[in-house]
Write a protein that holds these residues in place. Structure first.
Motif, short mmCIF file in Angstrom:
data_model
loop_
_atom_site.label_atom_id
_atom_site.label_comp_id
_atom_site.label_asym_id
_atom_site.label_seq_id
_atom_site.Cartn_x
_atom_site.Cartn_y
_atom_site.Cartn_z
N SER A 40 0.87 -1.18 0.00
CA SER A 40 0.00 0.00 0.00
C SER A 40 0.90 1.23 0.00
O SER A 40 2.09 1.14 0.32
CB SER A 40 -0.94 -0.01 1.21
N HIS A 96 -2.67 -0.70 8.21
CA HIS A 96 -3.68 -1.17 9.16
C HIS A 96 -3.17 -0.99 10.59
O HIS A 96 -3.92 -0.55 11.48
CB HIS A 96 -4.03 -2.63 8.92
N LEU A 99 -3.22 2.94 11.22
CA LEU A 99 -4.49 3.65 11.10
C LEU A 99 -5.66 2.92 11.76
O LEU A 99 -6.68 3.54 12.05
CB LEU A 99 -4.82 3.89 9.62
N GLY A 100 -5.51 1.60 11.95
CA GLY A 100 -6.60 0.82 12.54
C GLY A 100 -7.80 0.70 11.62
O GLY A 100 -8.92 0.44 12.08
N LYS A 101 -7.59 0.86 10.33
CA LYS A 101 -8.68 0.84 9.36
C LYS A 101 -8.73 -0.49 8.62
O LYS A 101 -7.74 -1.21 8.52
CB LYS A 101 -8.48 1.96 8.34
N GLN A 102 -9.91 -0.79 8.08
CA GLN A 102 -10.08 -1.98 7.25
C GLN A 102 -9.56 -1.67 5.85
O GLN A 102 -10.17 -0.90 5.11
CB GLN A 102 -11.56 -2.39 7.20
N MET A 103 -8.44 -2.27 5.49
CA MET A 103 -7.77 -1.90 4.24
C MET A 103 -8.52 -2.35 3.00
O MET A 103 -8.33 -1.80 1.92
CB MET A 103 -6.34 -2.44 4.24
N SER A 105 -11.39 -1.70 2.35
CA SER A 105 -12.30 -0.63 1.94
C SER A 105 -11.67 0.30 0.91
O SER A 105 -12.38 1.09 0.26
CB SER A 105 -12.74 0.19 3.16
N GLU A 115 -9.77 12.08 3.55
CA GLU A 115 -11.08 11.42 3.58
C GLU A 115 -11.02 10.08 4.31
O GLU A 115 -12.00 9.66 4.92
CB GLU A 115 -11.59 11.20 2.16
N PHE A 116 -9.87 9.42 4.25
CA PHE A 116 -9.74 8.09 4.84
C PHE A 116 -9.35 8.16 6.31
O PHE A 116 -9.88 7.42 7.14
CB PHE A 116 -8.71 7.28 4.06
N CYS A 117 -8.42 9.06 6.63
CA CYS A 117 -7.98 9.22 8.02
C CYS A 117 -7.42 10.62 8.19
O CYS A 117 -6.23 10.85 7.94
CB CYS A 117 -6.95 8.16 8.40
N LYS A 195 -8.99 -8.01 5.60
CA LYS A 195 -9.21 -6.81 6.42
C LYS A 195 -7.91 -6.03 6.62
O LYS A 195 -7.89 -4.79 6.50
CB LYS A 195 -9.77 -7.23 7.78
#
Length: 268
Positions: A40, A96, A99-103, A105, A115-117, A195
């Protein structure tokens, strides 16, 4: 065109490397197909206009700070005018963890980081001073990444082990073989891998194998005929199908093209 790769000041498992590309006036008209690297990215366009990335016939127009998720097939970069582009290449699980985000997405997407973080955007946006060199930006970016808190749990550890095994085997491994090293079910591995990384384990294996094959080819370590056996292709037809899947063209068409940018980021 100018191309520069910057390696990290100290070895780590967060950042692969940094790249800076400068597309100049005499490069136009310019459209380039890019091969995904199983990573990424955070990208910064030093530009007052938006530039186009086209993935699976969907166009993303961006300037400034952009986050790029995993992609499974090649995609196009279509700059609208001369531009300086800085790219941070992250290991598969890094964003991940940070940021703790679901990649999943943002798989096959290039979107504004704000917009994402927005919190991460606010932290790193000041790094991109146009008066700084790529090496100065890279060093500041690397230092900031070390200082950020990161997620560390059993699911992340399982996926890290799986990714490490895939890399060690150069993609020449099956999902069943991965599971021999993990105390996790196949279904749970697939859920967590998608995820945390953004692709399923099988897609990541196939992409990493092809990326590693192309890296060996562009480094003149192997030709396409030798690749068939080394990378476990059944026959030429199997290889040609994979090549067209990832590159959207046949090998015979690829060798006739000017692949300067792909060659640069695969071989340096």
């Amino acid at each position: 065109m100018k191309f520069e790769r910057i390696y990290c000041h100290r070895p780590n498992k967060l950042i692969g490397s940094f790249i800076e590309v400068q597309i100049e006036e005499n490069d136009f008209p310019y459209v380039v197909d890019l091969l995904p690297t199983a990573q990424s990215h955070i990208i910064y366009f030093f530009s007052d206009v938006k530039h186009e990335i086209k993935i699976n016939n969907k166009s993303f127009f961006n300037k400034g700070l952009v986050i790029s998720g995993q992609s499974y097939r090649s995609y196009q970069f279509i700059p609208k005018k001369p531009v300086r582009v800085f790219v941070a290449n992250f290991s598969a699980t890094t964003l991940h963890k940070v940021l703790g985000k679901q990649m999943s997405s943002i798989t096959d997407s290039h979107i504004p980081l704000s917009e994402f973080c927005n919190e991460f955007y606010e932290q790193i946006n000041p790094l991109f001073n146009p008066d700084k060199t790529a090496k100065e930006i890279a060093l500041d970016f690397e230092s900031l990444m070390y200082d950020l808190p990161k997620i560390d749990n059993k699911n992340v550890n399982y996926v890290d082990i799986a990714v490490d095994l895939i890399h060690q085997k150069k993609g020449r491994i099956t999902v069943d073989e991965l599971l021999e090293f993990l105390t996790i079910s196949q279904k749970n591995l697939e859920i967590q891998f998608k995820k945390i990384v953004g692709l399923t384990p099988l897609k990541y294996i196939k992409l990493y194998r092809f990326w590693h094959l192309m890296k060996a080819y562009e480094s003149n370590k192997i030709d396409f005929n030798q690749a068939l056996e080394f990378y476990n292709y059944y026959d030429l037809s199997h290889f040609n199908r994979d090549f067209k899947l990832f590159m959207k063209i046949k090998p015979s068409e690829y060798v006739k093209r000017d692949n300067f940018l792909i060659r640069k980021y695969l071989t340096i």
